[in-house]
Scaffold this motif. Structure first.
Motif, mmCIF file in Angstrom:
data_model
loop_
_atom_site.group_PDB
_atom_site.id
_atom_site.type_symbol
_atom_site.label_atom_id
_atom_site.label_comp_id
_atom_site.label_asym_id
_atom_site.label_seq_id
_atom_site.Cartn_x
_atom_site.Cartn_y
_atom_site.Cartn_z
ATOM 1 N N ALA A 178 32.680 37.197 38.646
ATOM 2 C CA ALA A 178 34.042 37.454 39.119
ATOM 3 C C ALA A 178 34.836 38.275 38.105
ATOM 4 O O ALA A 178 35.718 39.056 38.482
ATOM 5 C CB ALA A 178 34.754 36.132 39.393
ATOM 6 N N PHE A 179 34.513 38.125 36.813
ATOM 7 C CA PHE A 179 35.208 38.881 35.769
ATOM 8 C C PHE A 179 35.037 40.387 35.956
ATOM 9 O O PHE A 179 35.877 41.170 35.513
ATOM 10 C CB PHE A 179 34.680 38.462 34.386
ATOM 11 C CG PHE A 179 35.481 37.374 33.731
ATOM 12 C CD1 PHE A 179 35.890 36.265 34.456
ATOM 13 C CD2 PHE A 179 35.822 37.452 32.388
ATOM 14 C CE1 PHE A 179 36.632 35.251 33.852
ATOM 15 C CE2 PHE A 179 36.560 36.452 31.778
ATOM 16 C CZ PHE A 179 36.963 35.340 32.517
ATOM 17 N N ARG A 180 33.934 40.796 36.595
ATOM 18 C CA ARG A 180 33.688 42.228 36.822
ATOM 19 C C ARG A 180 34.694 42.833 37.781
ATOM 20 O O ARG A 180 34.882 44.053 37.804
ATOM 21 C CB ARG A 180 32.276 42.445 37.370
ATOM 22 C CG ARG A 180 31.172 42.067 36.404
ATOM 23 C CD ARG A 180 29.790 42.139 37.055
ATOM 24 N NE ARG A 180 29.590 43.355 37.795
ATOM 25 C CZ ARG A 180 29.273 43.432 39.086
ATOM 26 N NH1 ARG A 180 29.119 42.320 39.787
ATOM 27 N NH2 ARG A 180 29.097 44.582 39.674
ATOM 28 N N HIS A 181 35.355 41.983 38.562
ATOM 29 C CA HIS A 181 36.234 42.477 39.636
ATOM 30 C C HIS A 181 37.714 42.295 39.327
ATOM 31 O O HIS A 181 38.556 42.586 40.180
ATOM 32 C CB HIS A 181 35.891 41.758 40.946
ATOM 33 C CG HIS A 181 34.460 41.910 41.361
ATOM 34 N ND1 HIS A 181 33.985 43.027 42.011
ATOM 35 C CD2 HIS A 181 33.386 41.088 41.194
ATOM 36 C CE1 HIS A 181 32.682 42.882 42.240
ATOM 37 N NE2 HIS A 181 32.302 41.718 41.758
ATOM 38 N N ILE A 182 38.038 41.829 38.141
ATOM 39 C CA ILE A 182 39.450 41.645 37.775
ATOM 40 C C ILE A 182 39.706 42.298 36.425
ATOM 41 O O ILE A 182 38.780 42.553 35.650
ATOM 42 C CB ILE A 182 39.840 40.153 37.721
ATOM 43 C CG1 ILE A 182 38.981 39.390 36.700
ATOM 44 C CG2 ILE A 182 39.715 39.512 39.100
ATOM 45 C CD1 ILE A 182 39.349 37.926 36.565
ATOM 46 N N GLY A 183 40.982 42.577 36.150
ATOM 47 C CA GLY A 183 41.356 43.250 34.917
ATOM 48 C C GLY A 183 41.336 42.319 33.713
ATOM 49 O O GLY A 183 41.211 41.093 33.842
ATOM 50 N N LEU A 184 41.500 42.916 32.526
ATOM 51 C CA LEU A 184 41.432 42.151 31.281
ATOM 52 C C LEU A 184 42.509 41.078 31.207
ATOM 53 O O LEU A 184 42.247 39.951 30.768
ATOM 54 C CB LEU A 184 41.545 43.101 30.085
ATOM 55 C CG LEU A 184 41.482 42.463 28.700
ATOM 56 C CD1 LEU A 184 40.166 41.716 28.501
ATOM 57 C CD2 LEU A 184 41.663 43.526 27.614
ATOM 58 N N ALA A 185 43.722 41.413 31.648
ATOM 59 C CA ALA A 185 44.818 40.436 31.589
ATOM 60 C C ALA A 185 44.502 39.220 32.452
ATOM 61 O O ALA A 185 44.721 38.067 32.029
ATOM 62 C CB ALA A 185 46.122 41.093 32.041
ATOM 63 N N ASP A 186 43.976 39.452 33.645
ATOM 64 C CA ASP A 186 43.615 38.339 34.532
ATOM 65 C C ASP A 186 42.413 37.566 33.998
ATOM 66 O O ASP A 186 42.310 36.341 34.176
ATOM 67 C CB ASP A 186 43.312 38.858 35.941
ATOM 68 C CG ASP A 186 44.583 39.261 36.691
ATOM 69 O OD1 ASP A 186 45.652 38.709 36.360
ATOM 70 O OD2 ASP A 186 44.510 40.116 37.590
ATOM 71 N N GLN A 187 41.500 38.271 33.341
ATOM 72 C CA GLN A 187 40.364 37.586 32.718
ATOM 73 C C GLN A 187 40.850 36.578 31.676
ATOM 74 O O GLN A 187 40.372 35.441 31.614
ATOM 75 C CB GLN A 187 39.435 38.612 32.058
ATOM 76 C CG GLN A 187 38.666 39.498 33.023
ATOM 77 C CD GLN A 187 37.901 40.602 32.305
ATOM 78 O OE1 GLN A 187 37.889 40.658 31.069
ATOM 79 N NE2 GLN A 187 37.269 41.482 33.064
ATOM 80 N N LYS A 188 41.800 36.990 30.868
ATOM 81 C CA LYS A 188 42.327 36.115 29.822
ATOM 82 C C LYS A 188 43.078 34.921 30.425
ATOM 83 O O LYS A 188 43.000 33.798 29.921
ATOM 84 C CB LYS A 188 43.247 36.897 28.888
ATOM 85 C CG LYS A 188 42.497 37.909 28.031
ATOM 86 C CD LYS A 188 43.427 38.646 27.090
ATOM 87 C CE LYS A 188 42.648 39.586 26.173
ATOM 88 N NZ LYS A 188 43.530 40.327 25.243
ATOM 89 N N ARG A 189 43.801 35.169 31.508
ATOM 90 C CA ARG A 189 44.503 34.062 32.183
ATOM 91 C C ARG A 189 43.507 33.043 32.712
ATOM 92 O O ARG A 189 43.698 31.830 32.556
ATOM 93 C CB ARG A 189 45.364 34.607 33.329
ATOM 94 C CG ARG A 189 46.599 35.381 32.893
ATOM 95 C CD ARG A 189 47.278 36.006 34.074
ATOM 96 N NE ARG A 189 47.775 35.002 34.995
ATOM 97 C CZ ARG A 189 48.129 35.257 36.254
ATOM 98 N NH1 ARG A 189 47.999 36.479 36.747
ATOM 99 N NH2 ARG A 189 48.596 34.295 37.019
#
Length: 450
Positions: free
Chosen positions: A40-51
């Protein structure tokens, strides 16, 4: 079904992130496997990954997630992460996974992490980092059960209960001598069914399979698959037990090696398209396509040498695509079978002439079948008997030679210590196109001018 479930998961995470629905996100994070979250991390941005990462309360789950991330995503994700935070997570992970992640980090980050890790853990990780990533030493885990050959079954069970509770693979208990050299193996089942005072050396199996730390990981994977075992012990040059390679690592190796071979055979390098830059993709594909282009130019000059024949019998051009295409397909099939056979160990250089002879006969039989078919089409279309013979013979020649080259090239490259997956495609394509064109027009010139 799996694809649909994955799509629903990714879309749900995206929607909840947009709404900032933290309670629902926490539930999803807690119940979702780390491998699915990593995807799922492949489909979201860095900021959302950190959240999303911040919603994980379980350090073990955070470690699993980091170990599942693709290299480019992992490096981007930890770039601004405090070293103390990285160390906190790595301290809870198996040392082999820690070594893999540290091996991906920039040198300055890796050094800082190792300096702050617990001494015992950092020493084991540094020990693993001594080995190349693609060797048995580089993929082994140092967490295993090693028991003295003079211990009793009762002492071994007590040792398991007290000292080896967190071992990754407790099904195999390895027996060592006083110098820590591997001398045998016992299964957990054997240990619990014998009398408590039985010595391990009396019940161990001394005929066990082991590998050395320097062995290539692909060879290690083949051994595990051949003997159908859950783990294989890794020893140094003196026979001292250093670690084990477990079956989950072997599955990853097979997947990685198979993907790498397929991408290499297609001439696109060994990286997925989503991790390649535009210039990187161009640089990797250019040489492979250049070799194919040279083959096409050579075929052009061969055909130009028969220009008078082609002008005199213009209908010959109508059959060129199907003859060349069928030859190319057979060549690709043969080369794929041989390259994969070499990669999995099912074929060896000792099978050289047997494999070539077999593919030659297969190509000949297929050529006869399709040569007859295309010859009948030529007869129906042009009602020229000799053209029927020319097309049929050209098809037989093309498919026979293509099958022969498809087997010969990868076996020959392997004998010269060149990776067959990298170079087979251009050689087979080029040689098949040139030889097919030459034979087609040579046969046509000889027979139609009679």
């Amino acid at each position: 079904m799996f694809h649909d479930r994955h799509t629903i998961l990714v879309e749900s995470i995206k929607r909840l992130l947009r709404r900032n629905a933290l309670p629902h996100l926490k539930k999803i994070v807690r119940k979702t496997h780390a491998a699915d979250l990593a995807d799922a991390f492949r489909h979201i941005g860095l900021a959302d990954q950190k959240r999303l990462f911040g919603l994980m309360n379980d350090v073990e789950q955070q470690g699993l997630l980091l170990s599942e991330l693709e290299e480019s995503i992992f490096l981007e994700f930890i770039r601004e992460m405090p070293v103390d935070e990285i160390v906190r997570i790595l301290d809870e992970m198996p040392n082999d996974d820690v070594a893999d992640l540290i091996g991906l980090m920039p040198p300055e980050t890796a050094t800082a992490v190792l300096e702050k890790m617990e001494k015992e853990g950092s020493e084991e990780v540094e020990g693993l980092l001594r080995y190349s990533d693609d060797t048995a030493g580089g993929i082994m885990t140092p967490d295993f059960v090693a028991l003295s050959q003079d211990s009793t079954a009762k002492e071994a069970i007590e040792s398991l209960q007290k000292e080896h509770r967190d071992v990754e693979m407790p099904f195999y208990l390895y027996v060592v001598d006083d110098l820590k050299r591997l001398v045998g193996v016992i299964s957990l089942r054997q240990l619990v069914v014998v009398k408590p005072d039985t010595r391990l050396k009396d019940i161990m199996n001394p005929e066990l399979v082991s590998v050395q730390t320097s062995m290539d990981q692909e060879e290690v994977a083949k051994i595990v698959a051949r003997y159908d075992i859950l783990a294989v012990p890794v020893v140094d040059e003196t026979g001292v037990l250093e670690g084990i390679v477990t079956v989950d690592d072997v599955i990853d190796i097979f997947r990685m090696e198979a993907t790498e071979d397929i991408l290499k055979m297609a001439g696109v390098g060994d990286m997925f398209v989503e991790t390649q830059t535009i210039m990187g993709g161009i640089r990797i594909r250019l040489p492979w396509l250049f070799a194919s282009c040279l083959g096409g130019i050579l075929a052009f000059y061969v055909i130009s040498g028969f220009e008078e024949t082609l002008i005199k019998y213009a209908y010959l051009a109508a059959f060129m695509p199907v003859i060349a295409g069928m030859g190319g397909n057979v060549g690709t099939q043969s080369s794929t079978i041989v390259v994969r056979g070499l990669a999995t160990g099912r074929l060896s250089l000792g099978d050289f002439w047997r494999v070539i002879g077999k593919e030659l006969l297969v190509g000949l039989f297929l050529g006869i079948v399709y040569g007859t078919l295309i010859g009948l089409v030529a007869e129906l279309q042009y009602s020229i008997f000799m053209l029927n013979i020319v097309v049929a013979l050209a098809m037989v020649s093309s498919m026979t030679i293509a099958a022969f080259m498809g087997a010969l090239v990868p076996l020959g490259l392997a004998r010269m210590k060149i990776d067959p997956a990298v170079a087979t495609g251009p050689f087979v394509t080029t040689s098949t196109d040139v030889i097919t064109a030459f034979l087609y027009f040579t046969i046509a010139t000889k027979l139609l001018d009679m």
